[in-house]
Design a protein around this motif. Structure first.
Motif, PDB file in Angstrom:
ATOM      1  N   UNK A   1     -23.274  23.575  41.248  1.00  0.00           N
ATOM      2  CA  UNK A   1     -22.914  24.296  42.469  1.00  0.00           C
ATOM      3  C   UNK A   1     -21.402  24.499  42.566  1.00  0.00           C
ATOM      4  N   UNK A   2     -20.643  23.470  42.212  1.00  0.00           N
ATOM      5  CA  UNK A   2     -19.183  23.594  42.236  1.00  0.00           C
ATOM      6  C   UNK A   2     -18.736  24.671  41.258  1.00  0.00           C
ATOM      7  N   UNK A   3     -19.305  24.657  40.050  1.00  0.00           N
ATOM      8  CA  UNK A   3     -18.949  25.675  39.060  1.00  0.00           C
ATOM      9  C   UNK A   3     -19.309  27.073  39.556  1.00  0.00           C
ATOM     10  N   UNK A   4     -20.405  27.180  40.303  1.00  0.00           N
ATOM     11  CA  UNK A   4     -20.819  28.481  40.828  1.00  0.00           C
ATOM     12  C   UNK A   4     -19.824  28.997  41.862  1.00  0.00           C
ATOM     13  N   UNK A   5     -19.465  28.154  42.820  1.00  0.00           N
ATOM     14  CA  UNK A   5     -18.515  28.578  43.849  1.00  0.00           C
ATOM     15  C   UNK A   5     -17.140  28.870  43.257  1.00  0.00           C
ATOM     16  N   UNK A   6     -16.718  28.023  42.326  1.00  0.00           N
ATOM     17  CA  UNK A   6     -15.411  28.240  41.710  1.00  0.00           C
ATOM     18  C   UNK A   6     -15.408  29.529  40.896  1.00  0.00           C
ATOM     19  N   UNK A   7     -16.520  29.812  40.207  1.00  0.00           N
ATOM     20  CA  UNK A   7     -16.601  31.040  39.412  1.00  0.00           C
ATOM     21  C   UNK A   7     -16.439  32.277  40.285  1.00  0.00           C
ATOM     22  N   UNK A   8     -16.914  32.208  41.520  1.00  0.00           N
ATOM     23  CA  UNK A   8     -16.807  33.352  42.422  1.00  0.00           C
ATOM     24  C   UNK A   8     -15.345  33.672  42.711  1.00  0.00           C
TER      25      UNK A   8
ATOM     26  N   UNK B   1      -9.340  48.966  45.065  1.00  0.00           N
ATOM     27  CA  UNK B   1      -8.757  48.706  43.747  1.00  0.00           C
ATOM     28  C   UNK B   1      -9.032  47.274  43.286  1.00  0.00           C
ATOM     29  N   UNK B   2      -9.090  46.321  44.215  1.00  0.00           N
ATOM     30  CA  UNK B   2      -9.440  44.951  43.846  1.00  0.00           C
ATOM     31  C   UNK B   2     -10.915  44.837  43.479  1.00  0.00           C
ATOM     32  N   UNK B   3     -11.775  45.592  44.169  1.00  0.00           N
ATOM     33  CA  UNK B   3     -13.206  45.564  43.856  1.00  0.00           C
ATOM     34  C   UNK B   3     -13.454  46.094  42.445  1.00  0.00           C
ATOM     35  N   UNK B   4     -12.748  47.154  42.054  1.00  0.00           N
ATOM     36  CA  UNK B   4     -12.902  47.688  40.701  1.00  0.00           C
ATOM     37  C   UNK B   4     -12.348  46.721  39.654  1.00  0.00           C
ATOM     38  N   UNK B   5     -11.255  46.076  39.971  1.00  0.00           N
ATOM     39  CA  UNK B   5     -10.708  45.070  39.052  1.00  0.00           C
ATOM     40  C   UNK B   5     -11.650  43.878  38.929  1.00  0.00           C
ATOM     41  N   UNK B   6     -12.292  43.510  40.045  1.00  0.00           N
ATOM     42  CA  UNK B   6     -13.268  42.423  40.004  1.00  0.00           C
ATOM     43  C   UNK B   6     -14.461  42.811  39.137  1.00  0.00           C
ATOM     44  N   UNK B   7     -14.909  44.046  39.273  1.00  0.00           N
ATOM     45  CA  UNK B   7     -16.011  44.524  38.430  1.00  0.00           C
ATOM     46  C   UNK B   7     -15.615  44.480  36.955  1.00  0.00           C
ATOM     47  N   UNK B   8     -14.405  44.901  36.646  1.00  0.00           N
ATOM     48  CA  UNK B   8     -13.940  44.875  35.260  1.00  0.00           C
ATOM     49  C   UNK B   8     -13.877  43.452  34.726  1.00  0.00           C
ATOM     50  N   UNK B   9     -13.425  42.523  35.540  1.00  0.00           N
ATOM     51  CA  UNK B   9     -13.344  41.131  35.084  1.00  0.00           C
ATOM     52  C   UNK B   9     -14.722  40.557  34.799  1.00  0.00           C
ATOM     53  N   UNK B  10     -15.722  40.917  35.634  1.00  0.00           N
ATOM     54  CA  UNK B  10     -17.075  40.428  35.382  1.00  0.00           C
ATOM     55  C   UNK B  10     -17.686  41.103  34.154  1.00  0.00           C
TER      56      UNK B  10
ATOM     57  N   UNK C   1     -24.942  38.836  40.230  1.00  0.00           N
ATOM     58  CA  UNK C   1     -25.081  38.102  41.490  1.00  0.00           C
ATOM     59  C   UNK C   1     -23.722  37.571  41.954  1.00  0.00           C
ATOM     60  N   UNK C   2     -22.963  36.987  41.042  1.00  0.00           N
ATOM     61  CA  UNK C   2     -21.667  36.429  41.428  1.00  0.00           C
ATOM     62  C   UNK C   2     -20.663  37.528  41.783  1.00  0.00           C
ATOM     63  N   UNK C   3     -20.781  38.690  41.153  1.00  0.00           N
ATOM     64  CA  UNK C   3     -19.922  39.815  41.537  1.00  0.00           C
ATOM     65  C   UNK C   3     -20.189  40.229  42.981  1.00  0.00           C
ATOM     66  N   UNK C   4     -21.463  40.326  43.343  1.00  0.00           N
ATOM     67  CA  UNK C   4     -21.810  40.700  44.720  1.00  0.00           C
ATOM     68  C   UNK C   4     -21.345  39.635  45.706  1.00  0.00           C
ATOM     69  N   UNK C   5     -21.489  38.366  45.328  1.00  0.00           N
ATOM     70  CA  UNK C   5     -21.032  37.294  46.211  1.00  0.00           C
ATOM     71  C   UNK C   5     -19.517  37.269  46.329  1.00  0.00           C
ATOM     72  N   UNK C   6     -18.818  37.821  45.346  1.00  0.00           N
ATOM     73  CA  UNK C   6     -17.363  37.828  45.376  1.00  0.00           C
ATOM     74  C   UNK C   6     -16.757  38.977  46.147  1.00  0.00           C
TER      75      UNK C   6
END
Length: 514
Positions: free
Chosen positions: A130-137, A221-230, A440-445
């Motif tokens: 769970x910690x790894x999941x939240x931190x990954x977000x 612009x942050x949402x697109x960068x987040x998508x690229x990172x995922x 899933x983690x992208x949507x949560x982020x």
């Protein structure tokens, strides 16, 4: 005293449910993540020892080595801080790192299944996941910040070094994740106690709202960068360790090249000596060692820097071959990690010293920790250098690679736990699991890239990666050193040797006994 054979003692571990099913039906259909030369035909192994070592170093060496350790060093007596830091590495960091690595390697299971050795503490493994999941977000959100700044660095002058004469606002272009500023000559200055880089961070990059209550729209612009990172994370982990093991050849080594380049450039700048002396020279104060806070911060930094109790060490080492020398590996990784922290401090403070010289201010007023160092102070310093876009590009590529290495292991924890929990269904679907987890983690982020996103990032960082890890680490030590040792001396009945379930692993133990 009664003697027990190895079958009885190892029987106190757990059964590998995937291997049990394989033994029952006699089938042997390894998934695409298992190579022909792999010793473990159920889960697969690392393609080479180098890939495992680079992955472990990349996981341990993260953003905290660059933006947290140097800050703690100058805060707690400069060079004197290395004394409690080294002691904590020897008495806490290295033993716990070795314990987790050997536990995962011996069991060949993820951080949840390994606790079948001590069933009452399986909640520790769930906590790690769970910690790894939240931190990954939120960790990928930080990578998204770095990607955004990387795109913005392809300009001369850098956008956070320009101030419009007629307005405090910046002109944001909606094309290709790029920022443009009007070509006006404005004097660099600090107004109203806020530097240009700080205004850029708040008003342009984050588009920060006044409080968490005011969410605001998604910052596109942050949402697109987040998508690229995922996308980068998903592509690197699509085939599990078989693909991520190749990526780490670049992501684990490139940061060292950049740090070396920045150090060489930094020490040649005027004022660099002041920054280095402030970091670890004349600021050294041995009387600080009498302060309990210094020892607490040293222990905390070692604990978090080595990623103990996050589950990643168990997940990565679970793909090792059975007789791998994990003791030697632990020493190499721990020493490399701590050496990187010290080395990064010289590279960071040499350039911060130059910035203090330019502004005619003390180094303490330009140095900061966390986001303030990575996205405000250091970019501001880089903007003062000749060919500033080049240095900015190198710095943010370094941050991206540092973040991706740690992110790979965090996602590996999640996918490994899912496969270990449902081996019969998910054994051959490694790629689909990785893609699903990333989506899933992208949507949560997405809430973390709204106007109030930075508040969510700080909230998760403060409460999901703090005391809970210390408690999990304590339970881990007590569970293995006391509960597991006690039950191993008692559980010698009911044919517990059959609980191993993995015919190959049983053969390995028989071979070792002979």
């Amino acid at each position: 005293m009664k003697k027990y054979d190895l079958n009885n003692i190892t029987g106190a571990l757990f059964k590998n449910s995937a291997a049990v099913e394989q033994d029952k039906d006699g089938s042997n259909n390894p998934g695409p993540h298992v190579g022909k030369q792999d010793e473990n035909t159920d889960r697969g192994n690392w393609s080479s020892k180098r890939e495992y070592m680079l992955s472990m170093i990349g996981y341990a060496v993260g953003l905290g080595n660059v933006w947290r350790f140097p800050y703690l060093a100058y805060k707690h007596g400069g060079g004197a801080f290395l004394i409690p830091y080294t002691i904590m590495l020897a008495v806490a960091g290295l033993p716990l790192f070795f314990m987790e690595s050997s536990f995962g390697q011996f069991c060949s299971q993820g951080p949840i299944n390994v606790w079948k050795a001590v069933p009452i503490l399986q909640g520790v493994g769930i906590t790690m996941m769970l910690v790894s999941t939240f931190v990954a977000i939120y960790y990928n959100v930080i990578i998204a910040y770095s990607i955004y700044y990387l795109f913005a660095s392809f300009q001369n002058p850098l956008p956070w070094s320009i101030k419009k004469c007629n307005s405090t606002a910046y002109n944001i272009s909606a094309a290709a994740l790029n920022l443009t500023a009007e070509n006006q000559t404005c004097q660099d200055e600090i107004s109203a106690g806020q530097s240009l880089s700080e205004k850029y961070w708040d008003e342009v990059a984050l588009q920060r709202t006044s409080s968490m209550d005011e969410t605001g729209p998604v910052v596109w612009h942050l949402a697109l960068c987040l998508l690229l990172s995922w996308i980068l994370v998903g592509a690197a982990l699509f085939k599990g360790i078989k693909s991520s093991g190749k990526v780490v050849y670049f992501t684990a080594t490139f940061p060292y090249l950049v740090l070396l380049i920045l150090l060489i450039r930094g020490v040649t700048l005027e004022g660099a000596k002041d920054g280095i002396e402030f970091y670890i020279g004349s600021n050294s104060n041995l009387t600080k060692l009498a302060d309990a806070e210094v020892w607490k911060d040293a222990a905390t930094q070692i604990f978090f820097s080595l990623s103990i109790a996050w589950g990643g060490l168990m997940a990565l080492s679970s793909y090792n071959k059975f007789y791998n020398n994990c003791y030697q590996d632990s020493i190499i990784v721990c020493v490399t990690n701590c050496g990187t922290s010290v080395f990064a401090g010289f590279a960071i403070f040499s350039i911060l010293g130059h910035m203090a010289h330019v502004y005619q201010r003390p180094v303490s007023e330009v140095a900061d920790a966390g986001f303030g160092l990575a996205f405000i102070a250091y970019p501001d310093a880089l903007s003062k250098l000749p060919i500033s876009p080049l240095w900015s590009i190198l710095f943010f590529v370094m941050l991206i690679t540092l973040g991706l290495d740690s992110q790979f292991a965090g996602i590996e924890v999640i996918t490994t736990c899912l496969q270990d929990a449902y081996p019969k269904v998910l054994k051959s679907k490694r790629g689909l699991i990785t893609i699903a987890v990333c989506i899933v983690l992208f949507l949560l982020g997405l809430p973390c890239v709204t106007g109030a996103g930075i508040y969510w990032v700080n909230l998760i960082d403060t409460f999901c990666a703090g005391w809970i890890l210390l408690v999990a680490g304590l339970l881990e030590v007590l569970g293995l050193s006391i509960l597991y040792a006690y039950q191993s001396s008692l559980f010698t009945y009911r044919g517990l040797g059959s609980l191993l379930g993995v015919s190959q692993r049983r053969a390995l133990w028989d071979k070792r006994r002979v």
